[in-house]
Design a protein around this motif. Sequence first.
Motif: not given
Length: 269
Positions: A28-38, A95-102, A121-128
């Motif tokens: 779940v570690r993220l860089k700045g551009k992937y944080k607080d987007i909304n 699958f709630g994976m970081k790579k998918e979100f990014c 609902n898929h965004d809740h899977l795993g550590s989503g």
Amino acid sequence: MMGKVEILFFLCALLSACDPFEYHPYDVRLKGKYKDINRKNIERILANDTGKDTVRFAFAGDTQRWYDETADFVKAVNCRNDIEFVIQGGDLSDFGMKKEFCMMHDILSKLKVPYVTIVGNHDHLGSGEEIYRAMYGDLNFAFVYGGIKFLGMNTNALEYDYSTPVPDFSFLEKELRDSITAPYDRTVAMMHTPPGDLIFNNNVKYVFQEYLKRFKHLMFCVHAHTHRLMQTDFYGDGIIYFGADAMVHRNYLLFTITKDSYQYEVVYF
């Protein structure tokens, strides 16, 4: 000299959307551009609020693993000059994976207008959920633009086994109270899972609708999740729920809201 396995590993790491190396698929570690987007994109939306009488926005359905189709959606929206912002209706990931979100943000961030997403609902899977919160912020949010309150809500109750109140009526109560400090005269409700669906907590579906109707002039509701176009009066009270198709079917909903009414159309790309 590297063998085939080492070369494959190196190429996969090089092509990673978020970090050079991922130590776990649910990291779940993220860089700045992937944080607080909304929050950042809502600020951009509000900065463009000139108080005009007409508001036009696009509502897109589930993106999941349809990266090419989403890229074509971005190109289609960027070819227009009449859309003020985009709402993505959830299931950014499969699958709630970081790579998918990014990877999906890397595509959607190429939109010329701001986009805001609702948790699916898929965004809740795993550590989503943890990843979603870090990337996009609270699962429930609202903003007022053009005199319209846009309510974004988490309605994926089954993902919590009903152990957590979903929908969050405390959030709705707060937004009703905040109407004093953030005046508005119309409301649009946005969610991923609609009432009546297995994922929704149908024990409270009538309470949910009564809460929504307490907001000023509830014009309509929008949702995704079903992977098909829908237009449903779930409660027989005249409030229409518009369902967006999945991105794989290459279309989105376009809403135009005026002072007294609204129109919508399905746009294919």
